[in-house]
Write an enzyme that holds these catalytic residues in place. Structure first.
Site, PDB file in Angstrom:
ATOM      1  N   GLU A 295       0.826  -1.206   0.000  1.00 55.11           N
ATOM      2  CA  GLU A 295       0.000   0.000   0.000  1.00 55.11           C
ATOM      3  C   GLU A 295       0.865   1.263   0.000  1.00 55.11           C
ATOM      4  O   GLU A 295       0.465   2.305  -0.501  1.00 55.11           O
ATOM      5  CB  GLU A 295      -0.933  -0.010   1.226  1.00 55.11           C
ATOM      6  CG  GLU A 295      -2.320   0.487   0.917  1.00 55.11           C
ATOM      7  CD  GLU A 295      -3.308   0.238   2.048  1.00 55.11           C
ATOM      8  OE1 GLU A 295      -4.359  -0.348   1.758  1.00 55.11           O
ATOM      9  OE2 GLU A 295      -3.056   0.633   3.196  1.00 55.11           O
ATOM     10  N   HIS A 324       8.259 -26.933   0.067  1.00 52.32           N
ATOM     11  CA  HIS A 324       7.535 -28.004  -0.628  1.00 52.32           C
ATOM     12  C   HIS A 324       6.396 -27.445  -1.470  1.00 52.32           C
ATOM     13  O   HIS A 324       5.469 -28.173  -1.821  1.00 52.32           O
ATOM     14  CB  HIS A 324       7.008 -29.011   0.396  1.00 52.32           C
ATOM     15  CG  HIS A 324       8.109 -29.616   1.204  1.00 52.32           C
ATOM     16  ND1 HIS A 324       8.713 -30.812   0.868  1.00 52.32           N
ATOM     17  CD2 HIS A 324       8.760 -29.164   2.297  1.00 52.32           C
ATOM     18  CE1 HIS A 324       9.669 -31.075   1.746  1.00 52.32           C
ATOM     19  NE2 HIS A 324       9.722 -30.084   2.626  1.00 52.32           N
ATOM     20  N   LYS A 437     -13.926   1.472  -2.358  1.00 56.35           N
ATOM     21  CA  LYS A 437     -14.726   1.871  -1.186  1.00 56.35           C
ATOM     22  C   LYS A 437     -15.987   2.614  -1.624  1.00 56.35           C
ATOM     23  O   LYS A 437     -17.080   2.334  -1.139  1.00 56.35           O
ATOM     24  CB  LYS A 437     -13.900   2.824  -0.303  1.00 56.35           C
ATOM     25  CG  LYS A 437     -12.907   2.160   0.611  1.00 56.35           C
ATOM     26  CD  LYS A 437     -12.412   3.195   1.608  1.00 56.35           C
ATOM     27  CE  LYS A 437     -11.223   2.689   2.397  1.00 56.35           C
ATOM     28  NZ  LYS A 437     -10.599   3.734   3.192  1.00 56.35           N
TER      29      LYS A 437
HETATM   30  O1  PA5 Z   1      -3.176   1.480   6.177  1.00 52.26           O
HETATM   31  C1  PA5 Z   1      -4.259   2.000   6.009  1.00 52.26           C
HETATM   32  O2  PA5 Z   1      -4.401   3.249   5.995  1.00 52.26           O
HETATM   33  C2  PA5 Z   1      -5.517   1.170   5.818  1.00 52.26           C
HETATM   34  O3  PA5 Z   1      -5.233  -0.186   5.751  1.00 52.26           O
HETATM   35  C3  PA5 Z   1      -6.478   1.400   6.971  1.00 52.26           C
HETATM   36  O4  PA5 Z   1      -5.854   1.024   8.173  1.00 52.26           O
HETATM   37  C4  PA5 Z   1      -7.768   0.609   6.789  1.00 52.26           C
HETATM   38  O5  PA5 Z   1      -8.376   0.984   5.574  1.00 52.26           O
HETATM   39  C5  PA5 Z   1      -8.728   0.863   7.935  1.00 52.26           C
HETATM   40  O6  PA5 Z   1      -8.985   2.230   8.051  1.00 52.26           O
HETATM   41  P1  PA5 Z   1      -9.618   2.827   9.364  1.00 52.26           P
HETATM   42  O7  PA5 Z   1      -8.657   2.635  10.470  1.00 52.26           O
HETATM   43  O8  PA5 Z   1      -9.859   4.273   9.051  1.00 52.26           O
HETATM   44  O9  PA5 Z   1     -10.904   2.098   9.621  1.00 52.26           O
END
Ligand code: PA5
Length: 461
Positions: A295, A324, A437
């Protein structure tokens, strides 16, 4: 300290597939500039996570976590974390690395904390079965804590889980709703508003601490502390690694070395980066790394706006199990990978292999133990990778204790920040996650998102 051995990525070891001293020399000046830039930052932007192991933020968070813990009943049997992505992966990784793999199965007097369930998905089979199991052991939810974790406070998956839990608790009686701890933005968002209105205890996810950099904030520290983990030790380890990762000499700076090696390898076509711990306890840590690397670095645009489609694909593997399953591909398939092995200097258990006389061909195992066998398998794999000229490196963790795990986490967070700078991208945003989203909101009927639902139907039929 952890040991980072990058020899398996050098020309000396793997020939032309490796990087030479001349490559590092070329990059020396840019790495020095990068480390200087890290020193120069006041860490008040999206890199505020860098302040987590240091006072005053460290002390604030330890105080906040401890005061919530102190107010909880002493006989909690279930801790259920509701969250997704960066709000869940860290809790799972810390617990697996630092507690026994059979934690939830042993009686309460053999554990230093409650059973832990992390609901990191909206799979109804996961949520339904977990809540049923929690209720079986604690029908009135008097010995269960629900820790809802969402920085934005509006993530659909977490919001749905939380609605289910809240209704269940209200049904069980008014005192049950006192079993909620909310970890969220200190001032903004729907969860913050709800928590303030209902008087639930809260813990902060400060500005500049994004989900994937939040494991050493109250997001990960609270569930860890509830499950008996030494959270000061975690932060001590992170602080020690922070000092190492700010060493102005790139050759002595583990994050600079690792970031430079992996980014250079990606530029040479090796953009699949495997993390392969020889430890089941570190398998969830590889999932945490996958999110951090994917990410943060997978970006269409560079900082100058040009389309560069940067990034590397992180892959989780497990030694010796995946010898394996995956190693055939890693040695003879496309030469597009760097394999990162993670070794433990010491395991908590050794488990001797008995000497048996019923099969002559298997007798060589007797008298050894499983640590020896696992170590031999790792060394054999490293040798096999070198033999087929495939880039690899090894991180050795002396033993799985809180300071070492804090170091490991910090090494990867700093490496990710440096890799982002070397790639010329912003490692702290995630614009590509938004489309899915918004489309989900549309499909689930959220007002204002009707157009998204139409777009999905027009495209997919
Ligand atoms: O790393 C990130 O920003 C995302 O993985 C968020 O942690 C995830 O989308 C959850 O978001 P939130 O904590 O706002 O619910």
């Amino acid at each position: 300290m952890l040991r980072l051995d990058l020899a398996g990525c050098t020309r000396d070891r793997i020939g032309d597939a490796g990087l030479g001293k001349d490559d590092l020399a070329v990059n020396q000046a840019s790495l020095q500039a990068l480390i200087k830039q890290l020193h120069g930052s006041d860490c008040n932007g999206m890199d505020r996570w860098r302040k987590l192991p240091h006072d005053p933020l460290r002390a604030d968070h330890l105080d906040a976590v401890n005061s919530v813990l102190d107010a909880l009943p002493g006989d909690v049997e279930n801790l259920v974390v509701l969250g997704i992505g960066g709000s869940a992966l860290g809790a799972t990784a810390l617990h697996a690395a630092l507690n026994s793999l059979t934690w939830n199965l042993v009686p309460r007097d053999q554990r230093s904390g409650p059973r832990l369930f992390v609901l990191d998905n909206v799979d109804p089979d996961l949520v339904g079965a977990t809540l049923r199991e929690v209720r079986r052991v604690d029908p009135d939810f008097q010995r269960t804590i629900f820790n809802v974790v969402s920085k934005s406070g509006e993530t659909a998956e977490t919001a749905a889980q939380f609605a289910i839990v809240q209704s269940m608790l209200e049904h069980a009686g008014p005192s049950s709703t006192a079993r909620i701890v909310a970890t969220t933005d200190p001032t903004h968002g729907t969860l913050r508003t709800l928590a303030d209105a209902r008087g639930w205890p809260t813990l902060p996810v400060p500005d500049g601490v994004g989900g994937r950099f939040s494991v050493l904030s109250p997001v990960g520290l609270f569930p860890a502390a509830m499950c008996g983990i030494d959270i000061q030790g975690l932060l001590d380890g992170a602080a020690a690694m922070d000092a190492a990762c700010l060493d102005p000499d790139p050759a002595a700076n583990p994050a600079a070395q690792l970031a430079w090696t992996l980014v250079s390898m990606a530029r040479h076509g090796r953009s699949n980066h495997v993390m392969m711990p020889y430890s089941n306890r570190l398998s969830p840590m590889a999932d945490w790394y996958r999110q951090l690397w994917a990410e943060s670095l997978g970006k269409r645009h560079g900082l100058d706006g040009a389309i560069i489609n940067a990034g590397a694909t992180p892959i989780r593997a497990l030694g010796a199990t995946d010898q394996h399953s995956q190693i055939q591909l890693y040695r003879e398939g496309p030469d597009d990978k760097v394999i990162g092995l993670v070794a433990l200097g010491e395991h908590d258990e050794r488990v001797p292999i008995p000497v048996r006389d019923d099969a002559e061909t298997l007798q060589y195992l007797g008298g050894h133990d499983l640590v020896e066998l696992l170590d031999a398998e790792r060394l054999a794999t490293e040798y096999a990778l070198v033999e087929s000229r495939r880039p690899n490196f090894t991180i050795t963790i002396p033993r799985l204790d809180a300071p070492s795990v804090g170091q490991f986490i910090w090494l990867w967070q700093m490496t990710t920040a440096m890799a982002g700078a070397l790639l010329g991208i912003d490692p702290y945003d995630q614009p590509a996650v938004e489309t899915g989203k918004q489309a989900t909101f549309g499909l689930m009927g959220r007002p204002g998102y009707e157009d998204w639902s139409r777009r999905v139907k027009d495209t997919l039929g």
